[in-house]
Design a protein around this motif. Sequence first.
Motif, PDB file in Angstrom:
ATOM      1  N   ALA A 177       0.779  -1.226  -0.173  1.00  0.00           N
ATOM      2  CA  ALA A 177       0.104  -0.260   0.026  1.00  0.00           C
ATOM      3  C   ALA A 177       0.703   1.421  -0.322  1.00  0.00           C
ATOM      4  N   MET A 178       1.777   1.005   0.871  1.00  0.00           N
ATOM      5  CA  MET A 178       2.777   2.459   0.249  1.00  0.00           C
ATOM      6  C   MET A 178       2.948   2.517  -0.453  1.00  0.00           C
ATOM      7  N   GLU A 180       2.140   1.583  -3.645  1.00  0.00           N
ATOM      8  CA  GLU A 180       0.206   2.055  -4.486  1.00  0.00           C
ATOM      9  C   GLU A 180       0.555   3.595  -4.076  1.00  0.00           C
ATOM     10  N   ALA A 181       0.250   3.987  -2.327  1.00  0.00           N
ATOM     11  CA  ALA A 181      -0.424   5.482  -2.113  1.00  0.00           C
ATOM     12  C   ALA A 181       1.142   6.143  -3.159  1.00  0.00           C
ATOM     13  N   ALA A 182       2.445   5.629  -2.957  1.00  0.00           N
ATOM     14  CA  ALA A 182       3.157   6.514  -3.665  1.00  0.00           C
ATOM     15  C   ALA A 182       2.905   6.425  -5.715  1.00  0.00           C
ATOM     16  N   ARG A 183       2.236   5.575  -6.051  1.00  0.00           N
ATOM     17  CA  ARG A 183       1.677   6.174  -6.951  1.00  0.00           C
ATOM     18  C   ARG A 183       0.991   6.847  -7.307  1.00  0.00           C
ATOM     19  N   ASP A 184      -0.152   6.990  -6.326  1.00  0.00           N
ATOM     20  CA  ASP A 184      -0.857   6.897  -6.577  1.00  0.00           C
ATOM     21  C   ASP A 184      -0.794   8.988  -6.538  1.00  0.00           C
ATOM     22  N   ALA A 185       0.139   9.433  -5.275  1.00  0.00           N
ATOM     23  CA  ALA A 185       0.286  10.700  -5.249  1.00  0.00           C
ATOM     24  C   ALA A 185       1.671  11.108  -6.731  1.00  0.00           C
ATOM     25  N   GLY A 186       1.117  10.206  -8.134  1.00  0.00           N
ATOM     26  CA  GLY A 186       1.808  10.766  -9.098  1.00  0.00           C
ATOM     27  C   GLY A 186       3.680  10.388  -8.940  1.00  0.00           C
ATOM     28  N   ALA A 187       3.889   9.352  -8.741  1.00  0.00           N
ATOM     29  CA  ALA A 187       5.392   9.032  -9.554  1.00  0.00           C
ATOM     30  C   ALA A 187       5.423   8.063  -9.507  1.00  0.00           C
ATOM     31  N   GLY A 188       6.493   7.150 -10.686  1.00  0.00           N
ATOM     32  CA  GLY A 188       6.494   6.401 -11.814  1.00  0.00           C
ATOM     33  C   GLY A 188       6.892   5.199 -11.039  1.00  0.00           C
ATOM     34  N   PRO A 189       7.419   4.416 -11.701  1.00  0.00           N
ATOM     35  CA  PRO A 189       7.476   3.383 -10.581  1.00  0.00           C
ATOM     36  C   PRO A 189       8.891   3.347 -10.277  1.00  0.00           C
ATOM     37  N   ARG A 191      10.636   5.843  -9.513  1.00  0.00           N
ATOM     38  CA  ARG A 191      10.327   6.624  -8.290  1.00  0.00           C
ATOM     39  C   ARG A 191      10.102   6.298  -6.907  1.00  0.00           C
ATOM     40  N   SER A 195      11.979   6.024  -4.152  1.00  0.00           N
ATOM     41  CA  SER A 195      11.629   7.187  -3.020  1.00  0.00           C
ATOM     42  C   SER A 195      11.049   6.747  -2.149  1.00  0.00           C
ATOM     43  N   VAL A 196      10.749   5.332  -2.263  1.00  0.00           N
ATOM     44  CA  VAL A 196      10.223   4.536  -1.198  1.00  0.00           C
ATOM     45  C   VAL A 196      10.107   2.870  -0.782  1.00  0.00           C
TER      46      VAL A 196
ATOM     47  N   GLU B  73      -0.631   7.126 -11.720  1.00  0.00           N
ATOM     48  CA  GLU B  73       0.216   8.159 -10.986  1.00  0.00           C
ATOM     49  C   GLU B  73      -0.193   9.241 -11.845  1.00  0.00           C
ATOM     50  N   PHE B  81      -5.708   4.708   2.116  1.00  0.00           N
ATOM     51  CA  PHE B  81      -5.481   3.099   2.578  1.00  0.00           C
ATOM     52  C   PHE B  81      -6.218   2.824   3.875  1.00  0.00           C
ATOM     53  N   TRP B  87       4.735   6.759   4.620  1.00  0.00           N
ATOM     54  CA  TRP B  87       5.550   6.056   4.459  1.00  0.00           C
ATOM     55  C   TRP B  87       6.562   6.748   5.608  1.00  0.00           C
ATOM     56  N   LEU B 102       6.931  16.262  -6.395  1.00  0.00           N
ATOM     57  CA  LEU B 102       7.503  15.349  -7.415  1.00  0.00           C
ATOM     58  C   LEU B 102       5.846  16.411  -9.277  1.00  0.00           C
ATOM     59  N   LEU B 150      -3.323  17.107  -3.014  1.00  0.00           N
ATOM     60  CA  LEU B 150      -3.212  17.690  -4.106  1.00  0.00           C
ATOM     61  C   LEU B 150      -3.733  17.696  -5.263  1.00  0.00           C
TER      62      LEU B 150
END
Lengths: 284, 353
Positions: A177-178, A180-189, A191, A195-196, B73, B81, B87, B102, B150
């Motif tokens: 989920a962490m 996925e949360a980063a993807r959700d915030a706009g990070a590509g795979p 990144r 970053s996570v 993204e 969640f 994080w 970002l 966001l």
Amino acid sequence: MTAIDPSTLSAEVPVHRTKRPDWLGLALALALGIVVVIPLLVVAIWAFAEVWRYPSLLPQEFGFRFWQATLARPDVWAAMSLSLRLSVTVTLLSALICLPAAYAFARMDFPGRNLLFLSFLASHAFPKFGLLVAIAGIFLNLGLISTFWGVVLIQLVGTLMMMIWIPVAAFQNVDRAMEEAARDAGAGPIRVFWSVSLPQAAPTIFAAVLLSFVGTFYETEGAWLIGAPEIRTMPVLMITYINNQIVVQYGAVLSVLLWVPSFIALMFTRRLVGSGSFAKGFGV
Amino acid sequence: MAQLTLKNLGKSFDATDVIRDLSLDVADGELVCLLGPSGSGKSTVLRMVGGFETPNRGAILIDGEDVTRVPPEKRPTGMVFQSHALWSHMSVAGNVAFGLKLRGLPKTQIREKVGEALALVGLEGYGERRVWQLSGGQQQRVAIARALVLEPKILLLDEPFASLDQHLRERLREELRDIQRRLGITTLFVTHGQDEALALADRIVVLRGGEIEQVASPDRMYRAPQTRFVAGFIGSMNFLPCDMRGGVSDHPLFAVRATVPDGPVELAIRPEALTLLPARGTGARVHRVTDYGTHLLVDVDLPDGGRLKAMCPPSARYEPGQEVALEAGHVALFRGDAKLAEVTVERRVAVHV
Ligand SMILES: Nc1ncnc2c1ncn2[C@@H]1O[C@H](COP(=O)(O)OP(=O)(O)OP(=O)(O)O)[C@@H](O)[C@H]1O
Ligand SMILES: [Mg+2]
């Protein structure tokens, strides 16, 4: 309702000590400490002993004669610097190759995944020397024998298992989920990995990196078989010393010198443990 | 702000259909709750909207734009969640700022927005804390701030309060509702708690086995359930099996008149639609009385061996074993899963004040 005066309350209620020393734990730690520390201590004392005759508990004479003798030799310094360069190169390369691979193993599903994964274990399950000899034959044809990069390659193979298996476990422990949360915030795979996943797995991965650094530093079989005669690492040098002249002190001085990377590694680990992130990495 | 459309969505995992054929429209600023038992596919729907699962069939549209194949993204959705998924190697402010960084926003603007977002969830001054130094409720608030900062078009929440205790859950629920109203953000909220759905939603979607069972406002969902499943799933409901003969049910205690073809039916009666009266010769006896403070819940053993629950005012006095008569004010009739009729019965007995 009547209010309860806290001062009278605390006076009546007996105070229990919440933290009692765990004697069994202490005893175990002591026993383990003795087994580990005493041999190290003996070696350390030998390194500074000039005369030490049985049955005396301590040497009759202390001194730096053997240190001077050892440190005066250019081949010791050359070996030390070579060993450090080798270990750093091997560990960095290994991290560069293995960490993304470990992430792939932990997160992706591709054909042959399990077979490939097991093959890393298999490389350690069989007697290593036979494998080394076979590789030496190939290296001979490639002109890699007795070269720096030849030794790097052979030692790289030795680190693969540690640098794949431990990080795979570390990455698998990272909460999906962490990511996925980063993807959700706009990070590509990529990144997300950087970053996570990597910081989350960092304490465990750092331990793996340290272990492979120290393991590479002390690796002898490959270094000797592929590296001889040009490439002489610290452990190889030590073996030569011990084989050629039975003076305990030479060996002792060299092994104390060999502890340097271990101590550096331990110090890093301690800082990590102290910051609490080490324990968190193991899910404590 | 934004409108969400799900068109004939279908999703299978390993050849088993998890979502069959689901269509839904969420209006601008609306809060829709996906409600259903465990495994009914609520999370799967939400994750498809967020981009974490790709549907096998159908399309997802946000403001009319097809985003079915857009990776998470790049989607204008923000997800919260259940496990908060903060994080832990970053500070609270770091968590909220991550997405803004970002997007390449200037530092001063990031700081300003992070401050605003934390203030929105009541966590001013907590920016420098580490995530693990916060309580469970605070962590979930940070997760909400992280999603909201966001400015997503659609806010997605997957049982965000499930791991919190009752009181905290209710408080955060109200706070979320206020924030959602204030921002007017289109929201899809997954829960398996019917009280949560009833308290939060503009509209509730009840899912069952990957299909929509009923879509309705909380009020309609509770008072006019369209299927037996919804009737039993939302709130508590007494079901009494009996037969219809010539337009009258043959239940010994409840003779309900309805123009319904003859055959087996189930009478569905809410506990609060039942009135108890002390009586003799009915064969119905009080089994147990539970005092909830605001009301009493009385379990009554029926002569045919069934049992039902009736709600009474807290002033009522009943003893176990006492014989009672029952009056039903509102009855729904189900045959199989389908509703046949709804009957509102005139009170025959005047209640003495
Ligand atoms: N990645 C997956 N692989 C295989 N099956 C899955 C996967 N994710 C979900 N499922 C299956 O899909 C069905 C619906 O799952 P989903 O998580 O959407 O249910 P849910 O309604 O959210 O349940 P809960 O209330 O327990 O969270 C379940 O039967 C589940 O086993
Ligand atoms: Mg779920």
